[in-house]
Design an enzyme around this catalytic site. Structure first.
Site, PDB file in Angstrom:
ATOM      1  N   GLU A  23     -42.620 -17.643  41.312  1.00 18.91           N
ATOM      2  CA  GLU A  23     -41.716 -18.748  40.992  1.00 18.91           C
ATOM      3  C   GLU A  23     -41.524 -19.690  42.194  1.00 18.91           C
ATOM      4  OE1 GLU A  23     -38.835 -17.283  37.463  1.00 18.91           O
ATOM      5  OE2 GLU A  23     -38.220 -16.643  39.461  1.00 18.91           O
TER       6      GLU A  23
ATOM      7  N   ASP B 181     -38.435 -11.046  31.105  1.00 19.03           N
ATOM      8  CA  ASP B 181     -37.318 -11.511  31.936  1.00 19.03           C
ATOM      9  C   ASP B 181     -35.989 -11.292  31.240  1.00 19.03           C
ATOM     10  OD1 ASP B 181     -35.872 -12.669  33.965  1.00 19.03           O
ATOM     11  OD2 ASP B 181     -36.530 -14.705  33.583  1.00 19.03           O
TER      12      ASP B 181
ATOM     13  N   GLU C  11     -27.646 -13.343  31.729  1.00 17.42           N
ATOM     14  CA  GLU C  11     -28.391 -14.592  31.878  1.00 17.42           C
ATOM     15  C   GLU C  11     -28.915 -15.121  30.546  1.00 17.42           C
ATOM     16  OE1 GLU C  11     -32.451 -16.202  34.103  1.00 17.42           O
ATOM     17  OE2 GLU C  11     -31.647 -14.228  34.569  1.00 17.42           O
TER      18      GLU C  11
END
Length: 836
Positions: free
Chosen positions: A298, A376, A404
C-alpha cells in the site's frame, strides 16, 4: 455506600460516562448476601511500580467499591488474608502451595478456599491477571469456592493502535489519540494508565502505540523519551509497549539520528543504524516488547525496493532486537495493485505467494502477523491459507476490534462469533486436525512464539471506542486471546454484568442483541461470501457495491449483467482454493461442497444459481438484505425496554446509535438490492425491491428554494435523486398534500448528514410543527464522515405516533449550514408493524 446500594436495588441508575468500561466495580445490591471476604491483603512485592503492588491496590479499590469493605495491606500471617504475589515469592514466604500447581508463563493460581484467597502468578504480570479474575468474580456476585490454575493460550497477546503523531487515528472512531498530539507524545498520560488497566484486566500484555503506516519521527530523541514515559506509565499494569517502524527511516533525516542514502536491509550502514537506534530505545525502555513492521504494501517502502526478500527485511529488525529479547511482528498484509481483466489475478493469493517461499528463513524472534482472512477484515472471509503454509515460522492472527468495514462503531456488531469462524477452522494439514487456534499458539508446528494481535484504536472519547456496546469486542478479544475455546455468549454475559449491572433482564437483552448483530450486519451489508459491499475507495463505511470492481485494489465481485462472484478454483479460476491443504482445497474447489456462506468467494455463478436452500443467489440477496435490516430495527426497541435499568447518559447515547443503525441499515439494504436488481434485471419474487408505496420522493414534492440533485452512487438515494437547497444562505421547503388514509403513523425522513455543516429541519402538518431535528451526527458518531451525498452521509430519522388525516398538507423546512445544503431524499409513512 448505603445510598449507592439503595439506587442499585431500586434501579435508579446513577449517571456514568463509560470511562471505566467493564471495571466499574459497582456496589452489589443489598438484596444479595455474600460470605465474609478477608480484610487483609498481603502483597509479596511492595515496589510501587510492580504489577504485584498494583494488584494489591486494585484489590483494595475493587473490594471497597463492590462490597463496601475496607481492606488493609498486611505483612502478617496468611490466615484470613488475600495473598497476592509470584509463585517464587509465595514459596519463599510460606512454602509450597498445598495443591500441585502447573503454571505456564504469565499464568496464575486462584484459590478462595478456607478463608484464604491465594492469587499466585507465574510472574508478576500473572499475579495481576489473577487479581482481576478474582475481582471479576466479586463484581458478578460470584462467591464460589474455587481452586484452579489459568494459563494463557499463547505468549503474544498484543493490541495495535493506528495512532498518528498529529493526534489523529487511522480507522479510529473514538476521538483523538490518547498517545500523540502535534507530532509528539502527550504530557498528560492519565488516559494511558487507564487504558493499561483495561488491557491488563483481560490479559493483554503489550500495545503498539503508533500506526503501521508509520512516521520516521517516532524515533526522534524527544519521542523516544516520550515512549519511555508511556512505558513507565503502563509498566505497573504489566503492559509492555512496542513501536511501528517506517522501513525507510534511515533516509528520512530523523532528528537526532544519522541520515543515510539507503535503507537496503543488507547494507552494513543500515544494519548499524537500526542497531544503534534500537540500543537507544532500550536504554530508555529496557522492557520494550518489540517492533511491528508493515513493508512493501500500500505504498509503504520495504525490502522489495532493493530486490530483497521480506524475510531479509524482517530479520534486519530481529537481529537488532535479539540482544534485548524483543520481537518483530511482521505483517503479512502485502499485495500489489492488480489488473482485473486478468482472470487469474487475485489479491487473496498475495499472502501465500509472498510468504510461503520464505518459510524457515525468518529469525526465531520474528512472528508473521496474518489477517484472519486473505483480503481485509471483511464481514466474512475464509480463514487465511497462510496459516497452513508456514511450518517453520512463528505466526499470529490479526483481528480488528475497530469496526473498519463493519459499521465503524455506529452499527452494533459483536465480532467474536466472526473470529470463531477462523479460530475454530480446521486446516486438515496432513489430513489431521489442525485448528487455526492451535497453529497460532505454536502447538501444531511446535513453534516457540505466536498468538494474537488486534487493531483496537481507542481514543479520548469517554466510551473509548465511540460506542458503549462496542467495548464488548475489546473485552472479548482479551478473553479469547487468553482462551480461544471460551464460549462467546458467556463472555458477553460476563461483560454485560460488569458493564451494566446484574439485572438478568439487562444481561439477557444486551447479549441477545449482540448475538443477532453480526448475522444481521452480514445480511444487509454483503453475504454469500461476496465481502462487505462498502465503498472501498472512500471511507469503508456506507454502501457502494460498484466500487468493488473496475480498479486495482482486488476486492472484486466480478458482477455483470448475468453473473457474479470470484472464480478462485484451480480448474478455471485464480487457483486460490489450491493454496489450502488437500482436504480443504477439495471442499472449496467443488461448488457442491462449498458452504453457501462462501459460495461467491470461491465461485463465479449466474444470478439464478440455486443454493442449498433452494433459493437463487439473487433472491437470497434480496431476502437476506430485507431480513438483516428488519433485525436491525429491533435493536433500539429491545434497548428501550431497559429504560430505568441503565443510567440515563449511557442509555441515551446508545439509543441514539441504535436508532441511527436502524435507519442506516435500510440505506444499506436499498442501495445493494437496487444495484443488483438494476444490473441483473431480475425481479424480487416478493415485489419489494423498487416498490415503496409508503414513500413520497422529495423531488416529486412542491419545491421552494430546493432543486433536484442526482446522487452518486445513484442507488444511495431512493429513486436516485434527492433535493438540495439552491443557495446555502436561504431556507428551502418541500411540501405536498397527503393521500394516505387518516390514522397514526411513524413518519421517517431520509436525508443526508454531511460533514462540514449542521443543517436544521422542521416538519409541519397544516402549518403546525410536529418535529424538528438537526444534521449533527458528526457531534455524536465517530465514523469517518462524508462531504458528499452518498451512502456514508445518508441517514433516516423516524418520528413515532404522528396523527395525520388524508388531505393534510405536509411541509419540511430545511435551513442549510456550511457546505451542507439541507439535503432531503424521501418521507415515508408507516403504520405500526410495517417496514417499507
Amino acid at each position: 455506600m448505603r445510598l449507592l446500594t439503595f439506587f442499585a436495588v431500586f434501579g435508579l441508575a446513577l449517571a456514568e460516562t463509560g470511562l471505566d468500561g467493564w471495571l466499574r466495580y459497582a456496589p452489589l445490591p443489598a438484596s444479595i448476601s455474600w460470605p465474609s471476604v478477608p480484610k487483609h491483603i498481603v502483597v509479596l512485592n511492595t515496589t510501587k511500580t510492580s504489577p504485584v503492588y498494583t494488584a494489591g491496590q486494585e484489590l483494595q479499590r475493587g473490594i471497597q467499591n463492590i462490597l463496601g469493605q475496607s481492606c488493609h495491606f498486611s505483612s502478617g500471617k496468611p490466615d484470613e488474608s488475600i495473598i497476592v504475589g509470584t509463585l517464587d515469592a509465595y514459596v519463599s514466604t510460606y512454602g509450597n502451595i498445598s495443591q500441585s500447581v502447573d503454571l505456564k508463563d504469565e499464568g496464575f493460581w486462584l484459590s478462595t478456599e478456607n478463608n484464604i484467597v491465594q492469587i499466585v502468578g507465574q510472574n508478576e504480570r500473572g499475579a495481576l491477571y489473577g487479581a482481576f479474575e478474582y475481582l471479576s468474580m466479586l463484581a458478578q456476585a460470584n462467591f464460589s469456592s474455587v481452586a484452579y490454575a489459568s494459563n494463557p493460550d499463547a505468549p503474544i497477546r498484543w493490541v495495535n493502535q493506528w495512532d498518528n503523531l498529529d493526534g489523529s487515528i487511522e480507522r479510529g472512531y473514538g476521538g483523538a489519540s490518547i498517545f500523540f498530539s502535534n507530532g509528539t507524545i502527550v504530557n498528560n498520560l492519565t488516559r494511558v494508565a487507564e487504558y493499561a488497566r483495561l488491557l491488563a484486566s483481560v490479559g493483554i500484555n503489550a500495545v503498539v502505540i503508533n500506526n503501521v503506516n508509520a512516521n520516521a519521527s517516532i524515533l526522534s530523541p524527544q519521542n523516544i523519551d516520550g515512549l519511555g514515559r508511556i512505558a513507565d506509565t503502563m509498566r505497573p499494569y504489566g503492559v509492555q509497549v512496542g513501536l511501528s517502524l517506517y522501513f525507510a527511516s534511515p533516509t528520512s533525516g530523523v532528528q537526532g539520528q544519522a541520515n543515510l542514502t539507503t535503507f537496503d536491509p543488507l547494507d552494513p550502514q543500515v544494519i548499524t543504524w537500526w542497531g544503534n537506534v534500537t540500543d537507544q530505545i532500550y536504554e530508555r525502555v529496557p522492557d520494550l516488547a518489540g517492533y511491528l513492521v508493515k513493508a512493501s504494501s500500500e505504498g509503504q517502502p520495504g525490502p522489495i525496493t532493493y530486490n530483497r526478500t521480506l524475510a531479509q527485511g524482517a530479520n534486519l529488525f530481529a537481529k537488532a532486537l535479539q540482544p534485548h529479547g524483543g520481537r518483530v511482528l511482521f505483517r503479512a498484509f502485502v499485495y500489489n495493485q492488480l489488473n482485473e481483466s486478468d482472470w487469474k489475478a487475485d489479491r487473496a493469493n498475495a499472502a501465500v505467494d509472498f510468504f510461503k517461499p520464505l518459510d524457515g528463513e525468518f529469525d526465531e524472534n520474528v512472528v508473521v502477523q496474518i489477517k484472519y482472512g486473505p483480503i481485509d477484515f471483511q464481514v466474512r472471509e475464509p480463514a487465511s491459507p497462510l496459516f497452513a503454509n508456514l511450518f517453520h515460522t512463528n505466526a499470529a492472527i490479526e483481528l480488528e476490534v475497530t469496526q473498519e468495514y463493519l459499521g465503524q462503531q455506529t452499527h452494533l456488531v459483536y465480532l467474536p462469533p466472526l473470529w470463531n469462524t477462523v479460530l475454530d477452522f480446521d486446516m486438515r494439514i496432513d489430513n489431521k486436525t489442525s485448528l487455526v487456534r492451535d497453529i497460532i499458539a505454536g502447538r501444531t508446528f511446535n513453534r516457540s512464539l505466536g498468538g494474537y494481535a488486534a487493531v483496537v484504536n481507542v481514543g479520548t472519547n469517554q466510551t473509548w471506542l465511540g460506542s458503549h456496546l462496542s467495548m464488548a469486542n475489546c473485552y472479548a478479544y482479551g478473553r479469547l486471546a487468553w482462551n480461544p475455546t471460551e464460549d462467546t455468549t458467556k463472555i458477553h454475559e460476563d461483560w454485560s454484568r460488569l458493564t451494566f449491572g446484574l439485572d438478568q433482564n439487562v444481561v439477557d437483552t444486551i447479549t441477545h442483541m449482540a448475538l443477532e448483530s453480526w448475522p444481521a450486519y452480514e445480511n444487509y451489508s454483503g453475504n454469500l461470501g461476496i465481502q462487505t459491499l462498502t465503498d472501498i475507495l472512500y471511507t469503508h463505511f456506507g454502501p457502494n457495491p460498484q466500487s468493488q470492481d473496475n480498479n486495482g485494489w482486488g476486492q472484486w465481485t466480478r458482477a455483470d449483467h448475468t453473473t457474479m462472484g470470484m472464480d478462485r478454483t484451480v480448474s478455471n479460476g485464480t487457483g486460490y482454493s489450491g493454496t489450502y491443504p488437500p482436504e480443504v482445497a477439495a471442499m472449496y474447489e467443488n461448488i457442491e461442497s462449498t458452504p453457501d456462506n462462501l459460495l461467491l468467494w470461491f465461485h463465479h455463478v449466474n444470478y439464478t444459481q440455486k443454493l442449498k436452500s433452494g433459493k437463487t443467489v439473487i433472491q437470497h440477496f434480496y431476502d437476506a438484505h430485507y431480513a438483516g435490516a428488519e433485525t436491525a430495527q429491533t435493536f433500539a426497541q429491545q434497548w428501550q425496554t431497559l429504560a430505568g435499568k441503565i443510567d440515563r447518559q449511557r442509555f441515551d447515547e446508545q439509543l441514539y446509535q441504535l436508532r441511527y443503525q436502524a435507519g442506516h441499515s435500510i440505506v444499506w439494504r436499498d442501495a445493494i438490492v437496487n444495484f443488483y436488481h438494476n444490473i441483473s434485471g431480475i425481479a424480487d419474487e416478493s415485489g419489494r425491491v423498487g416498490n415503496h408505496p409508503h414513500r413520497i420522493e422529495a423531488e416529486s414534492m412542491t419545491l421552494n428554494g430546493y432543486i433536484p440533485y442526482a446522487v452518486s452512487p445513484p442507488e444511495t438515494a431512493s429513486d436516485y435523486y434527492a433535493v438540495v437547497t439552491n443557495e446555502n444562505s436561504t431556507t428551502g421547503s418541500v411540501s405536498t398534500t397527503l393521500h394516505f388514509p387518516s390514522g397514526t403513523y411513524d413518519i421517517g425522513v431520509n436525508f443526508y448528514d454531511m460533514y462540514g455543516g449542521i443543517s436544521q429541519y422542521e416538519m409541519l402538518i397544516n402549518n403546525k410543527t410536529i418535529a424538528s431535528w438537526t444534521g449533527d451526527s458528526e457531534n455524536y458518531l465517530g465514523h469517518t464522515p462524508s462531504i458528499y451525498l452518498d451512502g456514508h452521509s445518508a441517514r433516516r430519522i423516524t418520528f413515532a405516533d404522528i396523527e395525520v388525516k388524508e388531505g393534510d398538507i405536509l411541509e419540511i423546512l430545511g435551513i442549510p449550514n456550511g457546505i451542507e445544503p439541507a439535503p432531503l431524499d424521501y418521507i415515508v409513512f408507516l403504520q405500526k408493524g410495517v417496514l417499507d
